[in-house]
Write a protein that holds these residues in place. Structure first.
Motif, PDB file in Angstrom:
ATOM      1  N   GLY A 127      69.401  25.897  15.933  1.00 10.37           N
ATOM      2  CA  GLY A 127      69.349  26.522  14.617  1.00 10.37           C
ATOM      3  C   GLY A 127      69.679  25.567  13.473  1.00 10.37           C
ATOM      4  N   TYR A 128      70.443  24.525  13.761  1.00 11.46           N
ATOM      5  CA  TYR A 128      70.771  23.537  12.737  1.00 11.46           C
ATOM      6  C   TYR A 128      69.570  22.648  12.396  1.00 11.46           C
ATOM      7  CZ  TYR A 128      75.739  24.598  13.226  1.00 11.46           C
ATOM      8  OH  TYR A 128      76.955  25.235  13.244  1.00 11.46           O
ATOM      9  N   PHE A 129      68.603  22.570  13.314  1.00  8.60           N
ATOM     10  CA  PHE A 129      67.481  21.646  13.148  1.00  8.60           C
ATOM     11  C   PHE A 129      66.138  22.312  12.916  1.00  8.60           C
ATOM     12  CE2 PHE A 129      70.372  19.561  16.285  1.00  8.60           C
ATOM     13  CZ  PHE A 129      70.923  18.660  15.405  1.00  8.60           C
ATOM     14  N   LYS A 130      66.023  23.591  13.226  1.00  7.82           N
ATOM     15  CA  LYS A 130      64.700  24.213  13.306  1.00  7.82           C
ATOM     16  C   LYS A 130      63.863  24.116  12.032  1.00  7.82           C
ATOM     17  CE  LYS A 130      66.180  28.949  12.410  1.00  7.82           C
ATOM     18  NZ  LYS A 130      66.298  30.280  12.989  1.00  7.82           N
ATOM     19  N   LYS A 131      64.489  24.017  10.882  1.00  9.14           N
ATOM     20  CA  LYS A 131      63.723  23.906   9.637  1.00  9.14           C
ATOM     21  C   LYS A 131      63.356  22.465   9.301  1.00  9.14           C
ATOM     22  CE  LYS A 131      65.432  28.160   7.589  1.00  9.14           C
ATOM     23  NZ  LYS A 131      66.189  28.776   6.502  1.00  9.14           N
ATOM     24  N   ALA A 132      64.034  21.508   9.918  1.00  7.70           N
ATOM     25  CA  ALA A 132      63.811  20.098   9.587  1.00  7.70           C
ATOM     26  C   ALA A 132      62.830  19.408  10.532  1.00  7.70           C
ATOM     27  CB  ALA A 132      65.138  19.346   9.600  1.00  7.70           C
ATOM     28  N   VAL A 133      62.726  19.891  11.749  1.00 10.17           N
ATOM     29  CA  VAL A 133      61.946  19.177  12.771  1.00 10.17           C
ATOM     30  C   VAL A 133      60.440  19.321  12.578  1.00 10.17           C
ATOM     31  CG1 VAL A 133      63.761  19.382  14.504  1.00 10.17           C
ATOM     32  CG2 VAL A 133      61.986  21.137  14.362  1.00 10.17           C
TER      33      VAL A 133
ATOM     34  N   LEU B 195      68.920  17.045  21.763  1.00  7.19           N
ATOM     35  CA  LEU B 195      69.626  17.603  20.602  1.00  7.19           C
ATOM     36  C   LEU B 195      70.475  16.527  19.932  1.00  7.19           C
ATOM     37  CD1 LEU B 195      70.663  21.099  21.976  1.00  7.19           C
ATOM     38  CD2 LEU B 195      69.068  20.655  20.088  1.00  7.19           C
ATOM     39  N   ARG B 196      71.081  15.664  20.731  1.00  8.09           N
ATOM     40  CA  ARG B 196      71.849  14.565  20.163  1.00  8.09           C
ATOM     41  C   ARG B 196      70.936  13.630  19.371  1.00  8.09           C
ATOM     42  NH1 ARG B 196      74.150  10.595  24.096  1.00  8.09           N
ATOM     43  NH2 ARG B 196      72.752   9.104  23.149  1.00  8.09           N
ATOM     44  N   TYR B 197      69.756  13.350  19.921  1.00  8.07           N
ATOM     45  CA  TYR B 197      68.760  12.538  19.213  1.00  8.07           C
ATOM     46  C   TYR B 197      68.396  13.199  17.875  1.00  8.07           C
ATOM     47  CZ  TYR B 197      63.973  11.441  17.839  1.00  8.07           C
ATOM     48  OH  TYR B 197      62.848  11.159  17.107  1.00  8.07           O
ATOM     49  N   LEU B 198      68.165  14.514  17.901  1.00  7.86           N
ATOM     50  CA  LEU B 198      67.830  15.219  16.663  1.00  7.86           C
ATOM     51  C   LEU B 198      68.979  15.146  15.662  1.00  7.86           C
ATOM     52  CD1 LEU B 198      65.993  18.396  18.032  1.00  7.86           C
ATOM     53  CD2 LEU B 198      64.968  16.386  16.910  1.00  7.86           C
ATOM     54  N   ASN B 199      70.211  15.200  16.153  1.00  7.20           N
ATOM     55  CA  ASN B 199      71.353  15.093  15.241  1.00  7.20           C
ATOM     56  C   ASN B 199      71.465  13.687  14.658  1.00  7.20           C
ATOM     57  OD1 ASN B 199      73.644  16.470  13.996  1.00  7.20           O
ATOM     58  ND2 ASN B 199      74.864  14.981  15.128  1.00  7.20           N
TER      59      ASN B 199
ATOM     60  N   GLU C 209      55.918  18.713  16.751  1.00  9.82           N
ATOM     61  CA  GLU C 209      56.033  17.979  18.010  1.00  9.82           C
ATOM     62  C   GLU C 209      57.463  18.025  18.541  1.00  9.82           C
ATOM     63  OE1 GLU C 209      54.588  16.734  15.193  1.00  9.82           O
ATOM     64  OE2 GLU C 209      52.485  16.815  15.841  1.00  9.82           O
ATOM     65  N   GLU C 210      58.423  17.830  17.653  1.00  6.78           N
ATOM     66  CA  GLU C 210      59.833  17.884  18.074  1.00  6.78           C
ATOM     67  C   GLU C 210      60.189  19.283  18.573  1.00  6.78           C
ATOM     68  OE1 GLU C 210      61.754  14.419  15.217  1.00  6.78           O
ATOM     69  OE2 GLU C 210      61.385  16.411  14.372  1.00  6.78           O
ATOM     70  N   ARG C 211      59.674  20.287  17.911  1.00  2.00           N
ATOM     71  CA  ARG C 211      59.909  21.671  18.350  1.00  2.00           C
ATOM     72  C   ARG C 211      59.359  21.867  19.762  1.00  2.00           C
ATOM     73  NH1 ARG C 211      60.915  26.016  15.325  1.00  2.00           N
ATOM     74  NH2 ARG C 211      60.319  24.870  13.464  1.00  2.00           N
ATOM     75  N   ALA C 212      58.138  21.386  20.004  1.00  2.00           N
ATOM     76  CA  ALA C 212      57.511  21.531  21.318  1.00  2.00           C
ATOM     77  C   ALA C 212      58.311  20.785  22.387  1.00  2.00           C
ATOM     78  CB  ALA C 212      56.073  21.036  21.271  1.00  2.00           C
ATOM     79  N   VAL C 213      58.753  19.588  22.070  1.00  2.00           N
ATOM     80  CA  VAL C 213      59.542  18.799  23.024  1.00  2.00           C
ATOM     81  C   VAL C 213      60.835  19.535  23.365  1.00  2.00           C
ATOM     82  CG1 VAL C 213      60.888  16.671  23.321  1.00  2.00           C
ATOM     83  CG2 VAL C 213      58.563  16.565  22.390  1.00  2.00           C
TER      84      VAL C 213
END
Length: 129
Positions: free
Chosen positions: A71-77, A103-107, A80-84
């Protein structure tokens, strides 16, 4: 430890506990309700953390915690990132957890100070570095 210090500790352990045991997560959350803190509550807090650290991986609990973190990332990704992420989440098991390092990579890419202080991410760093 005063209430404010205890709440800060709880904030850093919240997702770690959630990823291990919904039961213990709810117990600790209840411990912090009422905005009152005591030596007994502090003892319970640390005993529960010690117990949770001994629990085996629980894919259902992990999935729940990871979806909260998502939920912290869903608007920023990107799409492709969402699918991964959802592919890794679908493949999650007791022996295969590629979702947490992702998730750590996304952070790292979309930094969130709250998540950066999470013991769950610190554990992930230890396992993958």
């Amino acid at each position: 430890m005063n209430l404010q210090e205890a709440q800060k500790q709880w904030a850093s352990w919240k997702y770690y506990v959630m990823a291990r045991s919904q039961k213990e997560y709810l117990a600790l959350r209840a411990l912090f309700s009422g905005n009152q803190w005591s030596e007994e509550k502090e003892r319970q807090f640390y005993e529960t953390l010690k117990l949770v650290q001994q629990l085996p991986p629980n894919p259902k609990a992990m999935r729940n915690a990871y979806e909260h973190i998502w939920g912290y990332f869903k608007k920023a990704v990107t799409k492709e990132e969402r699918a991964v992420f959802y592919t890794k989440l679908t493949q999650l098991s007791e022996t295969n957890d590629e979702a947490l390092p992702y998730l750590r990579y996304l952070n790292d890419k979309y930094p969130d100070a709250y998540l950066s202080e999470s013991e769950l991410f610190k554990e992930s760093n230890q396992q993958t570095d």
